[in-house]
Write a protein that holds these residues in place. Structure first.
Motif, PDB file in Angstrom:
ATOM      1  N   PRO A  76       0.816  -1.225   0.000  1.00  0.00           N
ATOM      2  CA  PRO A  76       0.000   0.000   0.000  1.00  0.00           C
ATOM      3  C   PRO A  76       0.853   1.282   0.000  1.00  0.00           C
ATOM      4  CG  PRO A  76      -0.301  -1.226   2.059  1.00  0.00           C
ATOM      5  CD  PRO A  76       0.529  -2.067   1.149  1.00  0.00           C
ATOM      6  N   ALA A  77       2.049   1.222   0.573  1.00  0.00           N
ATOM      7  CA  ALA A  77       2.933   2.393   0.532  1.00  0.00           C
ATOM      8  C   ALA A  77       3.360   2.682  -0.909  1.00  0.00           C
ATOM      9  CB  ALA A  77       4.150   2.170   1.428  1.00  0.00           C
ATOM     10  N   LEU A  78       3.652   1.636  -1.665  1.00  0.00           N
ATOM     11  CA  LEU A  78       4.015   1.819  -3.076  1.00  0.00           C
ATOM     12  C   LEU A  78       2.815   2.314  -3.878  1.00  0.00           C
ATOM     13  CD1 LEU A  78       6.228  -1.340  -3.724  1.00  0.00           C
ATOM     14  CD2 LEU A  78       6.972   0.985  -3.160  1.00  0.00           C
ATOM     15  N   GLN A  79       1.649   1.768  -3.600  1.00  0.00           N
ATOM     16  CA  GLN A  79       0.445   2.204  -4.303  1.00  0.00           C
ATOM     17  C   GLN A  79       0.115   3.664  -3.998  1.00  0.00           C
ATOM     18  OE1 GLN A  79      -2.171  -0.966  -3.042  1.00  0.00           O
ATOM     19  NE2 GLN A  79      -1.770  -2.151  -4.901  1.00  0.00           N
ATOM     20  N   ALA A  80       0.434   4.116  -2.802  1.00  0.00           N
ATOM     21  CA  ALA A  80       0.227   5.530  -2.458  1.00  0.00           C
ATOM     22  C   ALA A  80       1.148   6.423  -3.285  1.00  0.00           C
ATOM     23  CB  ALA A  80       0.445   5.761  -0.960  1.00  0.00           C
ATOM     24  N   LEU A  81       2.399   5.988  -3.479  1.00  0.00           N
ATOM     25  CA  LEU A  81       3.317   6.755  -4.334  1.00  0.00           C
ATOM     26  C   LEU A  81       2.814   6.784  -5.769  1.00  0.00           C
ATOM     27  CD1 LEU A  81       6.824   5.581  -3.038  1.00  0.00           C
ATOM     28  CD2 LEU A  81       5.646   7.741  -2.551  1.00  0.00           C
ATOM     29  N   GLU A  82       2.288   5.660  -6.251  1.00  0.00           N
ATOM     30  CA  GLU A  82       1.718   5.629  -7.600  1.00  0.00           C
ATOM     31  C   GLU A  82       0.557   6.614  -7.711  1.00  0.00           C
ATOM     32  OE1 GLU A  82       2.506   0.975  -8.922  1.00  0.00           O
ATOM     33  OE2 GLU A  82       0.603   1.511  -7.967  1.00  0.00           O
ATOM     34  N   ALA A  83      -0.312   6.622  -6.722  1.00  0.00           N
ATOM     35  CA  ALA A  83      -1.471   7.517  -6.735  1.00  0.00           C
ATOM     36  C   ALA A  83      -1.029   8.981  -6.737  1.00  0.00           C
ATOM     37  CB  ALA A  83      -2.381   7.231  -5.546  1.00  0.00           C
TER      38      ALA A  83
END
Length: 163
Positions: A76-83
């Motif tokens: 989820p931390a990586l997905q937050a950066l993607e977002a």
């Protein structure tokens, strides 16, 4: 050792070029609690895989990290950066402003999704393995038992060049 693939082929939400987005994302990995970036590969310009005439070429690289973060927190931390970079998911393999994939976390093997480890297709992708070999020479795939160099040798050549 935690290996994270970075890629982009669309400008960021603010118009940032894909190479700049990837560089910024590599730096931002170090802001994730429990994660330390040890090395970042060079950047590669690669043809979309699977090929898509509507899709611009990608910028790809790999970061080697270490830390005491689990996959359930890292994803989820990586997905937050993607977002933050404006990532949209309109259809599978769509062009993207930023793509961050966990390739491996040590010798961890996970068959449950979100995330499956090691990444289920990493060994089939030259655009992942070529930069991975720069930051983790001698890395051995925890399921296949083959080193990155052998995995690369088994792949066909691909349309890609170092930036």
């Amino acid at each position: 050792m935690i290996l994270i693939a970075l890629g982009a082929n669309l400008p960021g939400a603010d118009g940032t070029a894909p190479l700049s987005t990837c560089r910024d994302a590599a730096a931002a990995l170090g802001t994730i609690p429990g994660l330390m970036v040890e090395a970042v590969s060079g950047w590669w310009l690669t043809e979309p895989d699977p090929p898509d005439p509507r899709s611009p070429w990608y910028v790809n690289g790999v970061a080697r990290c270490r830390g005491d973060i689990g996959p359930e927190a890292l994803l989820p931390a990586l997905q937050a950066l993607e977002a933050e970079a404006g990532r949209q998911r309109p259809y599978p393999n769509a062009p993207r402003t930023l793509d961050l994939d966990i390739i491996a976390m040590g010798n961890m093997v996970r068959d449950v999704p979100d995330p499956i480890l090691p990444h289920p297709r990493a060994h089939l992708r030259r655009f992942v393995l070529q930069p991975l070999a720069e930051v983790a020479p001698g890395w051995v795939h925890p399921v296949l038992g083959h080193g990155v160099e052998a995995l690369l040798a088994a792949l066909p050549e691909a349309a890609m060049r170092r930036l």
